[in-house]
Motif scaffolding. Structure first.
Motif, PDB file in Angstrom:
ATOM      1  N   ASP A  15     -57.645  13.939 -39.403  1.00 23.16           N
ATOM      2  CA  ASP A  15     -56.247  13.890 -38.965  1.00 23.16           C
ATOM      3  C   ASP A  15     -56.085  14.281 -37.497  1.00 23.16           C
ATOM      4  N   THR A  16     -57.173  14.219 -36.731  1.00 23.75           N
ATOM      5  CA  THR A  16     -57.074  14.576 -35.318  1.00 23.75           C
ATOM      6  C   THR A  16     -56.104  13.649 -34.593  1.00 23.75           C
ATOM      7  N   ASP A  17     -55.429  14.199 -33.607  1.00 22.42           N
ATOM      8  CA  ASP A  17     -54.543  13.369 -32.796  1.00 22.42           C
ATOM      9  C   ASP A  17     -55.065  13.266 -31.359  1.00 22.42           C
ATOM     10  N   TYR A  18     -56.331  13.651 -31.153  1.00 23.40           N
ATOM     11  CA  TYR A  18     -56.912  13.576 -29.822  1.00 23.40           C
ATOM     12  C   TYR A  18     -57.248  12.122 -29.516  1.00 23.40           C
ATOM     13  N   TYR A  19     -56.622  11.556 -28.506  1.00 24.37           N
ATOM     14  CA  TYR A  19     -56.673  10.115 -28.288  1.00 24.37           C
ATOM     15  C   TYR A  19     -58.078   9.588 -28.016  1.00 24.37           C
ATOM     16  N   VAL A  20     -58.953  10.412 -27.423  1.00 22.56           N
ATOM     17  CA  VAL A  20     -60.311   9.950 -27.115  1.00 22.56           C
ATOM     18  C   VAL A  20     -61.041   9.533 -28.382  1.00 22.56           C
ATOM     19  N   ALA A  21     -60.676  10.143 -29.510  1.00 25.22           N
ATOM     20  CA  ALA A  21     -61.333   9.820 -30.779  1.00 25.22           C
ATOM     21  C   ALA A  21     -61.088   8.380 -31.200  1.00 25.22           C
ATOM     22  N   PHE A  22     -60.085   7.736 -30.624  1.00 22.98           N
ATOM     23  CA  PHE A  22     -59.741   6.373 -31.022  1.00 22.98           C
ATOM     24  C   PHE A  22     -60.274   5.330 -30.038  1.00 22.98           C
ATOM     25  N   SER A  23     -61.036   5.772 -29.048  1.00 23.61           N
ATOM     26  CA  SER A  23     -61.513   4.842 -28.020  1.00 23.61           C
ATOM     27  C   SER A  23     -62.875   4.239 -28.323  1.00 23.61           C
ATOM     28  N   GLY A  24     -63.501   4.637 -29.430  1.00 16.86           N
ATOM     29  CA  GLY A  24     -64.763   4.020 -29.827  1.00 16.86           C
ATOM     30  C   GLY A  24     -65.964   4.937 -29.673  1.00 16.86           C
ATOM     31  N   SER A  25     -67.072   4.526 -30.304  1.00 18.94           N
ATOM     32  CA  SER A  25     -68.292   5.316 -30.304  1.00 18.94           C
ATOM     33  C   SER A  25     -69.047   5.161 -28.985  1.00 18.94           C
ATOM     34  N   PHE A  26     -69.798   6.196 -28.636  1.00 16.25           N
ATOM     35  CA  PHE A  26     -70.629   6.108 -27.441  1.00 16.25           C
ATOM     36  C   PHE A  26     -71.739   7.147 -27.520  1.00 16.25           C
ATOM     37  N   THR A  27     -72.779   6.939 -26.719  1.00 14.04           N
ATOM     38  CA  THR A  27     -73.907   7.865 -26.643  1.00 14.04           C
ATOM     39  C   THR A  27     -74.231   8.131 -25.182  1.00 14.04           C
ATOM     40  N   VAL A  28     -74.389   9.374 -24.831  1.00  9.61           N
ATOM     41  CA  VAL A  28     -74.813   9.753 -23.486  1.00  9.61           C
ATOM     42  C   VAL A  28     -76.263  10.222 -23.570  1.00  9.61           C
ATOM     43  N   LEU A  29     -77.134   9.565 -22.809  1.00  9.93           N
ATOM     44  CA  LEU A  29     -78.542   9.940 -22.752  1.00  9.93           C
ATOM     45  C   LEU A  29     -78.802  10.666 -21.440  1.00  9.93           C
ATOM     46  N   GLU A  30     -79.421  11.816 -21.536  1.00 10.07           N
ATOM     47  CA  GLU A  30     -79.724  12.607 -20.345  1.00 10.07           C
ATOM     48  C   GLU A  30     -81.232  12.741 -20.199  1.00 10.07           C
ATOM     49  N   PHE A  31     -81.706  12.696 -18.945  1.00 13.41           N
ATOM     50  CA  PHE A  31     -83.127  12.680 -18.651  1.00 13.41           C
ATOM     51  C   PHE A  31     -83.474  13.756 -17.635  1.00 13.41           C
ATOM     52  N   ASN A  32     -84.732  14.166 -17.658  1.00 12.06           N
ATOM     53  CA  ASN A  32     -85.235  15.083 -16.630  1.00 12.06           C
ATOM     54  C   ASN A  32     -85.674  14.277 -15.419  1.00 12.06           C
ATOM     55  N   GLY A  33     -85.022  14.496 -14.291  1.00 12.96           N
ATOM     56  CA  GLY A  33     -85.447  13.850 -13.064  1.00 12.96           C
ATOM     57  C   GLY A  33     -84.968  12.429 -12.878  1.00 12.96           C
ATOM     58  N   GLU A  34     -84.165  11.890 -13.789  1.00 17.53           N
ATOM     59  CA  GLU A  34     -83.638  10.535 -13.653  1.00 17.53           C
ATOM     60  C   GLU A  34     -82.140  10.563 -13.921  1.00 17.53           C
ATOM     61  N   SER A  35     -81.445   9.534 -13.459  1.00 15.12           N
ATOM     62  CA  SER A  35     -80.004   9.475 -13.669  1.00 15.12           C
ATOM     63  C   SER A  35     -79.697   9.251 -15.146  1.00 15.12           C
ATOM     64  N   ASP A  36     -78.612   9.852 -15.606  1.00 19.56           N
ATOM     65  CA  ASP A  36     -78.206   9.718 -16.999  1.00 19.56           C
ATOM     66  C   ASP A  36     -77.534   8.362 -17.220  1.00 19.56           C
ATOM     67  N   VAL A  37     -77.444   7.958 -18.488  1.00 18.65           N
ATOM     68  CA  VAL A  37     -76.792   6.701 -18.827  1.00 18.65           C
ATOM     69  C   VAL A  37     -75.869   6.914 -20.021  1.00 18.65           C
ATOM     70  N   VAL A  38     -74.912   6.034 -20.168  1.00 21.97           N
ATOM     71  CA  VAL A  38     -74.070   6.020 -21.352  1.00 21.97           C
ATOM     72  C   VAL A  38     -74.236   4.669 -22.029  1.00 21.97           C
ATOM     73  N   TYR A  39     -74.282   4.691 -23.343  1.00 22.41           N
ATOM     74  CA  TYR A  39     -74.464   3.481 -24.143  1.00 22.41           C
ATOM     75  C   TYR A  39     -73.214   3.282 -24.984  1.00 22.41           C
ATOM     76  N   LEU A  40     -72.555   2.156 -24.773  1.00 23.81           N
ATOM     77  CA  LEU A  40     -71.345   1.813 -25.521  1.00 23.81           C
ATOM     78  C   LEU A  40     -71.662   0.654 -26.446  1.00 23.81           C
ATOM     79  N   GLU A  41     -71.206   0.734 -27.672  1.00 25.17           N
ATOM     80  CA  GLU A  41     -71.489  -0.343 -28.621  1.00 25.17           C
ATOM     81  C   GLU A  41     -70.194  -0.825 -29.252  1.00 25.17           C
ATOM     82  N   SER A  42     -70.039  -2.158 -29.288  1.00 26.25           N
ATOM     83  CA  SER A  42     -68.849  -2.757 -29.870  1.00 26.25           C
ATOM     84  C   SER A  42     -69.165  -4.162 -30.343  1.00 26.25           C
TER      85      SER A  42
END
Length: 284
Positions: A213-240
């Motif tokens: 029953d959350t009303d936090y709007y970000v919860a309705f924007s879809g799934s995502f994954t943030v990958l973090e690395f040592n010494g490299e730039s991070d990435v985000v993976y969006l799936e739809s």
């Protein structure tokens, strides 16, 4: 003929249409030219290296992404001094931005090399956390048996990251609705929730449930994954809609990371989340 590897390597899931990446296409063209110049069929080369002919064909037609190990095996066999490894480095350098099918070799390699994963899922138990029976029940409506088996093998390859010497720190925030969604039989869902509880006991895995029953709007924007690395730039993976997009633009990655932290703040605590999962299990 001498095998360079012991045992058949894992076959990544190929996509139906060729990749449009010039680096992936160049790797395939070079492989085909080198194989033909040596007078080898795909089957002969595959048997020599310890791969399947289907995998070699997928690489040549750019329907799959070569791994670093495969590139090194080709360099060793053809005595090229690192040519295919250089092709692989080009692929690695250009893979951080673009559209990839879920389960593609490029994404899996990124996932394996991440030291921290932040996963937000709204609909289902994420693949990394699924039991085989849950995955089969989920995929049975959209895939034939052979495709399901291949996807299960892909998931097994992904889950191996939990068992490596230094596993990544994984933070999962999952919508409470996903826990209560009936996928397969009650026994299938029961074992799936029990598996989620077992994973939550591991020190490197933190699982939090977002109230339904959350009303936090970000919860309705879809799934995502943030990958973090040592010494490299991070990435985000969006799936739809069955397609995944990798984004490495720092502002976008930073925004998603901030959203994830805010989602954690709106979720039940880790202890409360275990209780929520346990109650969902007992309700079956």
């Amino acid at each position: 003929m001498r095998h360079l590897r012991t045992g058949a390597p894992f076959l990544m899931a190929a996509q139906r249409d060729p990749h449009d990446s010039p680096a992936i296409q160049a790797f395939g063209i070079a492989l085909q030219k080198m194989r033909e110049a040596a007078g080898l069929t795909r089957t002969e080369l595959a048997e020599t290296l310890g791969y399947s002919p289907q995998f070699v064909g997928q690489i040549e037609t750019a329907r799959n992404v070569p791994s670093k190990t495969f590139a090194e095996d080709l360099d060793t066999y053809f005595k090229l001094g690192g040519l295919f490894l250089e092709f692989w480095k080009l692929i690695k350098g250009t893979r951080r931005l673009g559209t990839l099918p879920p389960g593609s070799a490029a994404y899996l390699e990124l996932e394996r090399s991440a030291n921290t994963m932040r996963v937000f899922e709204t609909r289902l138990i994420p693949a990394l956390f699924q039991t085989d029976d849950y995955a089969r029940a989920l995929l049975g409506k959209v895939m034939n048996p052979d495709e399901i088996d291949e996807t299960i093998r892909t998931q097994a390859e992904r889950k191996a990251l939990f068992d490596r010497k230094n596993p990544p720190h994984v933070f999962l925030v999952i919508d409470e609705v996903a826990l209560r969604r009936k996928i397969g039989s009650p026994d299938t869902v029961r074992e799936q929730l029990a598996h989620l509880l077992r994973l939550s006991e591991r020190p490197e895995i933190s699982i939090q449930v977002l109230p339904q029953d959350t009303d936090y709007y970000v919860a309705f924007s879809g799934s995502f994954t943030v990958l973090e690395f040592n010494g490299e730039s991070d990435v985000v993976y969006l799936e739809s809609a069955g397609h995944g997009t990798l984004i490495d633009r720092p502002p976008t990655v930073a925004t998603c990371a901030m959203r994830f932290d805010l989602l954690r703040g709106h979720a039940y605590s880790i202890t409360e989340s275990r209780s929520i999962i346990q109650k969902a299990l007992e309700a079956l």
